[in-house]
Design an enzyme around this catalytic site. Structure first.
Site, mmCIF file in Angstrom:
data_model
loop_
_atom_site.group_PDB
_atom_site.id
_atom_site.type_symbol
_atom_site.label_atom_id
_atom_site.label_comp_id
_atom_site.label_asym_id
_atom_site.label_seq_id
_atom_site.Cartn_x
_atom_site.Cartn_y
_atom_site.Cartn_z
ATOM 1 C CB CYS A 1 4.613 -19.510 31.596
ATOM 2 S SG CYS A 1 5.262 -21.354 31.607
ATOM 3 C CD GLU B 1 9.975 -21.435 26.178
ATOM 4 O OE1 GLU B 1 9.121 -21.326 25.886
ATOM 5 O OE2 GLU B 1 10.568 -22.337 25.607
HETATM 6 P P1 NAP Z 1 11.103 -10.886 34.659
HETATM 7 O O1 NAP Z 1 10.774 -9.496 35.427
HETATM 8 O O2 NAP Z 1 11.165 -10.548 33.078
HETATM 9 O O3 NAP Z 1 12.396 -11.618 35.110
HETATM 10 C C1 NAP Z 1 12.963 -12.718 34.672
HETATM 11 C C2 NAP Z 1 14.363 -12.833 34.761
HETATM 12 O O4 NAP Z 1 15.116 -11.662 34.076
HETATM 13 C C3 NAP Z 1 14.537 -12.503 36.391
HETATM 14 O O5 NAP Z 1 15.694 -13.519 36.705
HETATM 15 C C4 NAP Z 1 15.281 -11.180 36.400
HETATM 16 O O6 NAP Z 1 16.036 -10.747 37.246
HETATM 17 C C5 NAP Z 1 15.751 -11.097 34.803
HETATM 18 N N1 NAP Z 1 16.215 -9.897 34.358
HETATM 19 C C6 NAP Z 1 15.188 -8.523 34.542
HETATM 20 N N2 NAP Z 1 15.881 -7.643 33.716
HETATM 21 C C7 NAP Z 1 16.823 -8.190 33.227
HETATM 22 C C8 NAP Z 1 18.025 -7.642 32.254
HETATM 23 N N3 NAP Z 1 17.958 -6.400 31.831
HETATM 24 N N4 NAP Z 1 18.852 -8.661 31.932
HETATM 25 C C9 NAP Z 1 19.094 -9.781 32.271
HETATM 26 N N5 NAP Z 1 18.398 -10.220 33.107
HETATM 27 C C10 NAP Z 1 17.006 -9.466 33.488
HETATM 28 O O7 NAP Z 1 9.813 -11.716 34.630
HETATM 29 P P2 NAP Z 1 9.311 -12.530 36.145
HETATM 30 O O8 NAP Z 1 8.368 -11.527 36.539
HETATM 31 O O9 NAP Z 1 10.337 -12.942 36.851
HETATM 32 O O10 NAP Z 1 8.394 -13.697 35.655
HETATM 33 C C11 NAP Z 1 6.895 -13.459 34.925
HETATM 34 C C12 NAP Z 1 6.882 -13.686 33.599
HETATM 35 O O11 NAP Z 1 7.698 -14.901 33.238
HETATM 36 C C13 NAP Z 1 5.527 -13.792 33.146
HETATM 37 O O12 NAP Z 1 5.243 -13.121 32.129
HETATM 38 C C14 NAP Z 1 5.453 -15.189 32.557
HETATM 39 O O13 NAP Z 1 4.438 -15.665 31.480
HETATM 40 C C15 NAP Z 1 6.734 -15.726 32.276
HETATM 41 N N6 NAP Z 1 7.062 -17.154 32.378
HETATM 42 C C16 NAP Z 1 7.059 -17.599 30.992
HETATM 43 C C17 NAP Z 1 7.297 -19.203 31.162
HETATM 44 C C18 NAP Z 1 7.498 -19.762 29.927
HETATM 45 O O14 NAP Z 1 8.019 -21.078 30.137
HETATM 46 N N7 NAP Z 1 7.191 -19.306 28.939
HETATM 47 C C19 NAP Z 1 7.596 -19.846 32.240
HETATM 48 C C20 NAP Z 1 7.465 -18.969 33.589
HETATM 49 C C21 NAP Z 1 7.222 -17.714 33.814
HETATM 50 P P3 NAP Z 1 15.498 -10.125 38.653
HETATM 51 O O15 NAP Z 1 14.659 -10.969 39.257
HETATM 52 O O16 NAP Z 1 17.101 -10.214 39.426
HETATM 53 O O17 NAP Z 1 14.964 -8.736 38.502
#
Ligand code: NAP
Length: 525
Positions: free
Chosen positions: A294, A255
């Site tokens: 999101c 997602e």
């Molecule tokens: P993110 O930076 O991609 O992080 C998401 C998760 O991935 C965090 O738990 C992060 O851990 C982890 N992560 C980062 N790098 C990784 C790697 N190389 N391997 C494994 N895990 C890794 O996203 P965010 O900033 O938290 O969230 C914002 C985004 O999420 C927005 O773009 C939003 O649209 C999207 N979102 C989508 C939905 C949906 O249902 N479609 C719902 C909510 C949010 P750390 O925090 O420890 O870095």
């Protein structure tokens, strides 16, 4: 305060200093988390060998009973969770409710959905498939829980809901769960896991939490595991292409981000019920959780003749939204979750301003109520106007993850559909119109690029469940840049954690295997 991790049925603190969790209103340090030094390979093995085995021995009714007890426990702890949400996410009462109550509501929805499953453990799909002329050799399709771990890597914006909306179907299907919440807001998920562990509701090995970075977690995934990721498109790409995921063909559900649309029909001019409903929804979507959803509306498509009137009406309502410290009197919108998110949102606004006019907000000279602009992560509600949507790039491409939306006028239905499709795959679009021909044609033009379409007219009025609200009984997910994943949708969600196979043999053998299985037709009920 150092928040420990729970793996191998033990609470373990990380090595090193860890990462601080901060209050986004004041910048004050609240706690720290970290995963350095954890043996994540052992954590996954323990979950597979202890948690998975124990869960598969339980019937669906027993697993649903555990979900019901978790829902009751979380309901009892609601005040403490709201407090963490306020402090670690800068949430207002409404924002905290969206996350915490949403989690409880979703758990209860799965308990209700499972009420007809009784003592069954597996699933049988369809009838016997005849394979021999004499009828003594047949096939039948079954679904069985995968024998790995359901690994949830979650985004920062829904630490509670995202945990339980994924865990409910996984546990019900019979898979153990390892949750890795996003670091900045990990406290709430960690606390909920701690409460469930202390209440001794789930079998050993069924629930683990790793706070802080994912480190080498994905190196240890294997066939039978499921990785369910919510977050940015960039991280999604890294996860999908991780060598262990690719080599072991691990099932991945994504997602990701989404530039969702709201569309006013040609009939939805000022004075119409649809115009007012759209204005209310755009304002709500921009301000609830400070736009960090999101599903939030990012682009508002309006017939050219009404576009300025819509922008003015939205800006007038946004002008009445008090932004600041959620603890201060009258505040309706809090900060973003961190200074990093604030910087990213301001950068996104600057990018949008290269092709859009600012209607209101923007961030300059902004003073939050009851807080200091220099210390908190505040961004005011910001509305932009993009006069030439057909030529625009940024407005269709950049998801500003904050209280930001862009009004885009359209000339005709063909141009509208072209522009909506430039979101390249979204979670949701809402349409405000009582013109049936217009709505039907638009649905036909954009449905393939959306996970959900919400059609609002005067007859629906205020009874709709909300553009950004994800209902557990309806599908959540979207194609293309939205990640291509599917979550929720009632019992359909169990499909991610089940593996389909066909067994061929004598009718007697097949009938014996099917005894004690639930009818897979219930998975789409
Ligand atoms: P993110 O930076 O991609 O992080 C998401 C998760 O991935 C965090 O738990 C992060 O851990 C982890 N992560 C980062 N790098 C990784 C790697 N190389 N391997 C494994 N895990 C890794 O996203 P965010 O900033 O938290 O969230 C914002 C985004 O999420 C927005 O773009 C939003 O649209 C999207 N979102 C989508 C939905 C949906 O249902 N479609 C719902 C909510 C949010 P750390 O925090 O420890 O870095």
């Amino acid at each position: 305060m150092r928040l420990p991790n729970y793996i191998c049925d033990r609470w373990i603190e990380s090595k090193g200093e860890g990462v601080p969790l901060v209050d986004p209103v004041t910048g004050a340090r609240l706690a720290s988390v970290g995963s350095d030094g954890l043996d994540l390979a052992a954590a996954l093995d323990h979950a597979r060998q202890v948690g998975g085995v124990a869960l598969r021995q339980l019937s669906h009714a027993e697993r649903a009973g555990m979900l019901a007890r978790i829902a009751d426990l979380l309901s009892a702890g609601r005040e403490a969770y709201f407090d963490i949400s306020r402090r670690n996410s800068g949430a207002t009462e409404a924002d905290a409710g969206f996350d915490v109550d949403g989690a409880i509501f979703t758990l209860k929805s799965y308990v209700r959905a499972a009420r007809n499953l009784g003592d069954t453990r597996g699933w049988v799909e369809g009838g016997e498939v005849p394979l021999s002329k004499g009828g003594n050799f047949v096939g039948r399709h079954f679904l069985a829980p995968q024998r790995g771990v359901a690994i949830f890597i979650n985004a920062f914006n829904f630490p509670a809901w995202a945990l339980w909306e994924k865990a409910a179907p996984a546990l019900l299907a019979g898979m153990p769960v390892l949750i890795k919440p996003a670091t900045p807001t990990a406290w709430l998920a960690q606390r909920m896991v701690a409460d469930v562990v202390e209440a001794d509701i789930l079998p050993a090995g069924a629930l683990s939490v790793v706070c802080g970075g994912a480190r080498d977690l994905l190196d240890h995934v294997r066939e039978g595991d499921v990785v369910s990721f919510t977050g940015s498109a960039d991280t999604a790409r890294r996860i999908r292409t991780h060598p262990a995921i690719v080599e072991r063909a691990v099932r991945v559900n994504v997602e990701a981000d989404s530039v969702n649309s709201a569309v006013l029909g040609p009939d939805a001019g000022p004075g119409s019920a649809e115009f007012d409903l759209a204005v209310r929804e755009v304002v709500r979507e921009m301000t609830i959780k400070s736009g960090q959803k999101c599903t939030a509306i990012r682009r508002v498509f309006v017939p050219a003749a009404h576009a300025h009137a819509l922008a003015d009406a939205v800006a007038t309502k946004l002008g009445k939204v008090t932004v600041g410290n959620p603890a201060a009197e009258g505040v309706r919108m809090g900060p973003l979750v961190s200074r990093a998110q604030q910087a990213a949102a301001l950068e996104g606004i600057a990018a949008l301003r290269t092709e859009c006019e600012l209607v209101c907000g923007g961030g300059e000279n902004f003073e939050p109520v009851g807080a200091s602009a220099g210390e908190g992560a505040f961004v005011p509600p910001t509305l932009l106007f993009c006069a030439d949507g057909e030529r625009a790039e940024v407005a269709h491409r950049v998801e500003v993850f904050g209280p930001v939306a862009t009004v885009i006028p359209y000339a005709d239905a063909a141009s509208l559909a072209r522009m909506v499709r430039r979101g390249e795959g979204s979670l949701v679009a809402s349409v405000y119109s009582s013109d049936a021909a217009f709505t039907d044609a638009l649905v036909a033009d954009i449905a393939d690029l959306h996970g959900r379409l919400m059609l609002v007219d005067a007859a629906v009025g205020g009874d709709h469940t909300g553009h950004g609200n994800v209902m557990p009984t309806c599908l959540h997910g979207g194609p293309g840049r939205a990640g291509g994943g599917e979550e929720l949708g009632g019992m359909r969600a169990l499909g991610l954690y089940l593996r389909r196979h066909v067994v061929q043999g004598s009718p007697e053998r097949i009938a014996a295997l099917a005894a004690g299985c639930a009818d897979a037709a219930l998975l789409s009920a």
